[in-house]
Design an enzyme around this catalytic site. Structure first.
Site, PDB file in Angstrom:
ATOM      1  N   CYS A   1       0.885  -1.238   0.024  1.00 22.66           N
ATOM      2  CA  CYS A   1       0.043   0.029  -0.020  1.00 22.66           C
ATOM      3  C   CYS A   1       0.690   1.025  -0.064  1.00 22.66           C
ATOM      4  O   CYS A   1       0.633   2.226  -0.901  1.00 22.66           O
ATOM      5  CB  CYS A   1      -0.895   0.037   1.083  1.00 22.66           C
ATOM      6  SG  CYS A   1      -0.234   0.214   2.819  1.00 22.66           S
TER       7      CYS A   1
ATOM      8  N   HIS B   1      -2.845   1.427   6.676  1.00 23.80           N
ATOM      9  CA  HIS B   1      -3.046   1.426   5.275  1.00 23.80           C
ATOM     10  C   HIS B   1      -2.727   2.898   4.702  1.00 23.80           C
ATOM     11  O   HIS B   1      -3.372   3.891   5.314  1.00 23.80           O
ATOM     12  CB  HIS B   1      -4.474   1.126   5.029  1.00 23.80           C
ATOM     13  CG  HIS B   1      -4.922   1.093   3.463  1.00 23.80           C
ATOM     14  ND1 HIS B   1      -3.970   0.396   2.489  1.00 23.80           N
ATOM     15  CD2 HIS B   1      -5.736   1.700   2.669  1.00 23.80           C
ATOM     16  CE1 HIS B   1      -4.370   0.535   1.458  1.00 23.80           C
ATOM     17  NE2 HIS B   1      -5.549   1.320   1.454  1.00 23.80           N
TER      18      HIS B   1
ATOM     19  N   ASP C   1      -7.018   6.166  -3.762  1.00 20.15           N
ATOM     20  CA  ASP C   1      -6.368   4.815  -3.121  1.00 20.15           C
ATOM     21  C   ASP C   1      -5.990   4.033  -4.314  1.00 20.15           C
ATOM     22  O   ASP C   1      -6.777   3.402  -5.044  1.00 20.15           O
ATOM     23  CB  ASP C   1      -7.301   4.081  -2.033  1.00 20.15           C
ATOM     24  CG  ASP C   1      -6.544   3.187  -1.377  1.00 20.15           C
ATOM     25  OD1 ASP C   1      -5.307   2.842  -1.919  1.00 20.15           O
ATOM     26  OD2 ASP C   1      -6.975   2.771  -0.512  1.00 20.15           O
TER      27      ASP C   1
ATOM     28  N   GLU D   1     -20.533  12.849  16.280  1.00 22.97           N
ATOM     29  CA  GLU D   1     -20.136  11.777  15.509  1.00 22.97           C
ATOM     30  C   GLU D   1     -21.287  10.735  15.678  1.00 22.97           C
ATOM     31  O   GLU D   1     -21.810   9.996  14.707  1.00 22.97           O
ATOM     32  CB  GLU D   1     -19.342  11.050  16.586  1.00 22.97           C
ATOM     33  CG  GLU D   1     -18.611   9.674  16.082  1.00 22.97           C
ATOM     34  CD  GLU D   1     -18.174   8.626  17.074  1.00 22.97           C
ATOM     35  OE1 GLU D   1     -17.183   8.138  17.063  1.00 22.97           O
ATOM     36  OE2 GLU D   1     -18.878   8.982  18.303  1.00 22.97           O
TER      37      GLU D   1
ATOM     38  N   SER E   1      -6.738  -7.273  30.262  1.00 23.24           N
ATOM     39  CA  SER E   1      -5.802  -6.136  29.576  1.00 23.24           C
ATOM     40  C   SER E   1      -4.458  -6.900  29.095  1.00 23.24           C
ATOM     41  O   SER E   1      -3.889  -7.812  29.870  1.00 23.24           O
ATOM     42  CB  SER E   1      -5.414  -4.777  30.131  1.00 23.24           C
ATOM     43  OG  SER E   1      -4.834  -5.095  31.604  1.00 23.24           O
TER      44      SER E   1
ATOM     45  N   HIS F   1       2.882  -4.392  27.505  1.00 26.26           N
ATOM     46  CA  HIS F   1       4.146  -4.738  27.152  1.00 26.26           C
ATOM     47  C   HIS F   1       5.176  -3.499  26.881  1.00 26.26           C
ATOM     48  O   HIS F   1       4.800  -2.236  26.634  1.00 26.26           O
ATOM     49  CB  HIS F   1       4.081  -5.501  25.863  1.00 26.26           C
ATOM     50  CG  HIS F   1       3.484  -4.748  24.558  1.00 26.26           C
ATOM     51  ND1 HIS F   1       4.244  -3.933  23.825  1.00 26.26           N
ATOM     52  CD2 HIS F   1       2.251  -4.444  24.153  1.00 26.26           C
ATOM     53  CE1 HIS F   1       3.292  -3.247  22.748  1.00 26.26           C
ATOM     54  NE2 HIS F   1       2.251  -3.545  23.171  1.00 26.26           N
TER      55      HIS F   1
ATOM     56  N   ASN G   1      -1.471  -5.659  19.156  1.00 28.43           N
ATOM     57  CA  ASN G   1      -0.460  -5.492  18.369  1.00 28.43           C
ATOM     58  C   ASN G   1       0.979  -5.073  18.783  1.00 28.43           C
ATOM     59  O   ASN G   1       0.848  -4.038  19.221  1.00 28.43           O
ATOM     60  CB  ASN G   1      -0.680  -4.643  17.055  1.00 28.43           C
ATOM     61  CG  ASN G   1      -2.082  -5.450  16.424  1.00 28.43           C
ATOM     62  OD1 ASN G   1      -2.294  -6.695  16.247  1.00 28.43           O
ATOM     63  ND2 ASN G   1      -3.042  -4.680  16.264  1.00 28.43           N
TER      64      ASN G   1
END
Length: 760
Positions: free
Chosen positions: A338, A398, A421, A515, A542, A545, A645
């Site tokens: 991308c 992205h 895109d 919103e 939770s 890291h 992640n």
């Protein structure tokens, strides 16, 4: 040692518009950049430039001598490229060929053997297209708005022609014929060895791409260097990119891209006429940057191997990609992902004169079925079991581009930044492209506007829902997330290399009344706020890291909190899996399932230790690990799931360019890299490039770089253009890839060359 490798009767038609006036082991390897320093490579570089000229600008060759032996009235034609290109801000593209922007006057000079005979006059005719598909007669005086016109001034043996183009003129390669007409309308003489290129003009108030901010124009049109953001929303890293839109013959390749679109190949006359519209041009470019279904530039691939091409992470700039596509006979280049698609599109659009910037959307949704929901189906081992060929997914990040333009084809309120895109994801009107879609429409939930608004809206607003599919086929909802998609939407700042957050351009504040109104308009389910204070769940889960470095061991901490009044007994499953940045699984790194007891009003922590050996065999070039934790209390409460992640950081290259940089004078760069891994690195290669500095160059490192060892190189090169430049360096090897480094180089004029008459 290292190895360096290189880079009669006429039919008239008028196109309308408006006119705008104005305008390895510790070792040092030394070698020189041979394109400049080695005589054989110097000859090869000259030969390559000659081939570009033959391909793209045959009218330039011999231009000055085209009429040297001519006996007629017009002896020679001067396109005044130095003066015109400076005024039209195209001097960085080329100083010898005439390149102008629409809506702004330019002048050419005719050198004549005598004055025009009494009763004779000049007429100008413009031709567009390889077969002169479009012919435009230039009016002799300022007439109807939106027409080409010219005036002339005579002095001694010269005639100065001032040409005025409309602000919506077609962009492209023009051929100009100057006709000497007799009093009875016959063509007495014709001079047609004149050509020029025309671009969009964002400095012109009447142009659809007009942007009334000089600092933004300098960034989004003139800047050849950029920063593209990658990683995760909570660990954003920027990589340097060389857009290089003003490098030699990049403009010609950009027009070659347009010429090879399906619309141009099917009906070139209609296609040329549509090139006055930046909406049409932008949409064409997004389709042509990818090679799906056409003669596009780049082929996408999202997983290894890349052995029959170049791995996406190895590119550091757009120019080598465009050059390779053109030289190979418009065959697609392998491979892109991308950010590469977006960066190439940014190069082309900036070169054509459309203000453009690269955008990164973190936690970006790819909603296949259009229900504004990303559904993940998991089994009891937390493994994906979705059997659909095309699945919903949430990409870690992205990239796309935004281009600035007026949208005369849409209701008011849709001007400004437009999403384009080029990554091939979904079909739009039967073509793999996306946009242009007004950013303002996405923020307001106006999904009926052109183009592809529902898809873009989902990318920044979709819900994420995790389901467990039980053995009897029944689905059990584990987690519903309304706030994670579309975070930290980023672009490079106008004021330097810092990151600018543009999330609020796309959406209102999370949880605000505005919103919720937008969601309702867009058809997304709205969770209304309640005046009652909701009781939080008794058990909370939770994942925490530190910021780990690739090549090291690190801990992931999973914490279970019990807010209830009695002890809780549960089964905790922790899974660490390597994934690509677009959520494709690469393999399991570590798994633990244990029974835990959490006392009332207490917390329990479990540590998942990940060793380098656990993840090195499966982690992708994106260095991304996804950790899932599932807490199941055996029927007492609904299962609880947490997802995190983890982006493994990589070291940077040290790039230094000491001394004073002067155009056409040798300069030395010093590059070093220390291996942070506990294993040797083999097959190392440095890739260097920089707009105005040097074309893409590879340096292969022979031998292995031991753990903790340093590979160092020195590279001599000569800058070819003045200004603030960026030298970009990438290092890749068998076990460590996508290591970047950058140095800023301020290139000054060579005053000795200026004195002798050379200009850079």
């Amino acid at each position: 040692m290292s190895e360096v490798t290189q880079g009669g009767e006429l039919e008239w038609s008028v196109l309308g518009g408006s006119v705008c006036q104005g305008g390895g082991t510790d070792s040092v390897v030394r070698y020189k950049y041979r394109t400049v320093m080695n005589p054989e490579r110097e000859k090869e570089s000259t030969d390559n430039r000659g081939r570009w000229e033959q391909q793209f600008n045959p009218l330039l060759i011999g231009r000055r001598s085209a009429m040297a032996n001519h006996k007629g009235l017009i002896v020679d034609v001067d396109g005044r490229s130095h003066e015109n290109n400076l005024a039209h801000r195209t001097r960085e593209i080329d100083r010898e060929r005439l390149i102008v922007r629409r809506g702004q006057p330019f002048s050419i000079t005719l050198q004549c053997s005598d004055s025009l005979p009494p009763g004779h006059h000049l007429e100008l005719v413009l031709h567009l297209g390889k077969r002169d598909e479009v012919v435009i007669k230039v009016q002799r005086e300022h007439g109807a708005r939106g027409q080409w016109w010219f005036n002339q001034q005579g002095a001694q043996d010269e005639i100065l022609l001032n040409l005025h183009s409309p602000a919506d003129a077609v962009i492209g390669h023009y051929h100009l014929a100057v006709l000497v007409m007799s009093p009875d309308g016959r063509i007495v003489e014709r001079a047609d060895k004149i050509s020029f290129h025309m671009l969009f003009n964002p400095w012109c108030r009447d142009d659809m791409v007009y942007l009334p901010d000089e600092s933004k124009l300098q960034e989004y049109v003139m800047n050849e260097d950029g920063v593209i953001y990658m990683g995760t929303w909570d660990h954003i890293k920027g990589i340097p990119w060389n857009y290089g839109q003003f490098e030699d013959y990049v403009m010609d390749i950009c027009f070659e891209v347009l010429d090879n679109s399906p619309a141009a190949l099917k009906n070139s006359e209609m296609d040329i006429g549509n090139r006055s519209d930046p909406v049409y041009v932008g949409r064409t470019i997004t389709a042509m940057v990818n090679s799906n279904g056409d003669r596009g530039v780049l082929t996408g691939r999202w997983e290894e191997p890349y052995t029959d091409g170049v791995a996406p992470y190895r590119w550091t700039g757009s120019v080598p990609i465009l050059q390779q596509w053109s030289k190979a006979g418009v065959r697609p280049v392998k491979y892109g992902q991308c950010w590469v698609f977006a960066a190439v599109a940014c190069t082309v659009l900036r070169c054509l004169g459309i203000p453009t910037r690269t955008i990164t959307n973190f936690a970006s949704a790819h909603d296949v079925d259009g229900n504004l929901s990303i559904d993940y189906l998991l089994n009891d081992r937390l493994e994906s079991i979705d059997s659909r060929q095309r699945q919903d997914s949430s990409w870690n990040f992205h990239c796309w581009v935004e281009s600035w333009m007026r949208r005369d084809d849409l209701p008011k309120g849709n001007d400004g930044w437009q999403v384009l895109d080029p990554t091939p994801q979904e079909l739009s009107d039967g073509v793999f492209c996306c946009g242009p879609c007004p950013v303002a429409a996405i923020k307001e939930g106006n999904l009926a506007v052109k183009y592809d608004a529902p898809f873009v809206f989902a990318e920044v607003n979709a819900d994420i829902i995790y389901w467990i599919v039980q053995r009897d086929g029944q689905r059990r909802k584990l987690r519903e997330d309304h706030a994670s998609v579309g975070r930290s939407i980023s672009t490079k700042s106008v004021y330097g290399d810092d990151r600018e957050d543009v999330t609020l351009h796309y959406k209102y504040l999370e949880g605000s009344q505005k919103e919720r109104e937008v969601y309702k308009k867009a058809g997304r389910r709205v969770t209304e706020p309640s005046n009652e204070i909701a009781e939080p769940g008794k058990l909370q889960l939770s994942i925490k890291h530190a910021q780990p470095v690739f090549g090291t061991d690190f801990d992931v901490i999973v914490e279970v909190k019990n807010e209830g009044g009695r002890d809780a007994h549960a089964q905790l499953t922790m899974l660490a899996m390597a994934v690509t940045y677009n959520s494709r699984p690469r393999g399991e790194c570590q798994r633990q399932t244990i029974s835990v007891t959490v006392p009332a009003h207490k917390a329990h922590k479990e540590v998942l230790r990940l060793h380098y050996e656990d993840y090195v065999s499966c982690v992708s070039e994106h260095h991304l690990i996804r950790v899932k934790a599932l807490l199941d209390t055996s029927g007492e409460n609904e299962p609880i799931m947490a997802v995190s992640n983890i982006q493994l950081s990589t070291p940077e290259l040290l790039v230094q360019v000491p001394g004073k940089a002067v155009v056409r004078e040798p300069l030395t760069a010093f590059i070093s890299f220390t291996n942070p891994l506990p294993v040797p690195l083999k097959g190392g290669v440095f890739t260097l490039e920089g707009a105005g500095l040097l074309s893409a160059t590879q340096i292969h490192v022979n031998g292995a770089v031991a753990p903790g060892g340093t590979a160092s190189v020195e590279l001599s090169f000569s800058p070819v253009r003045t200004g603030v430049r960026k030298l970009l360096v990438d290092f890749d090897s068998d076990r460590l890839k996508d290591v970047k480094g950058v140095a800023t180089v301020v290139v000054r004029k060579n005053y000795r060359s200026v004195i002798t008459g050379l200009h850079y």
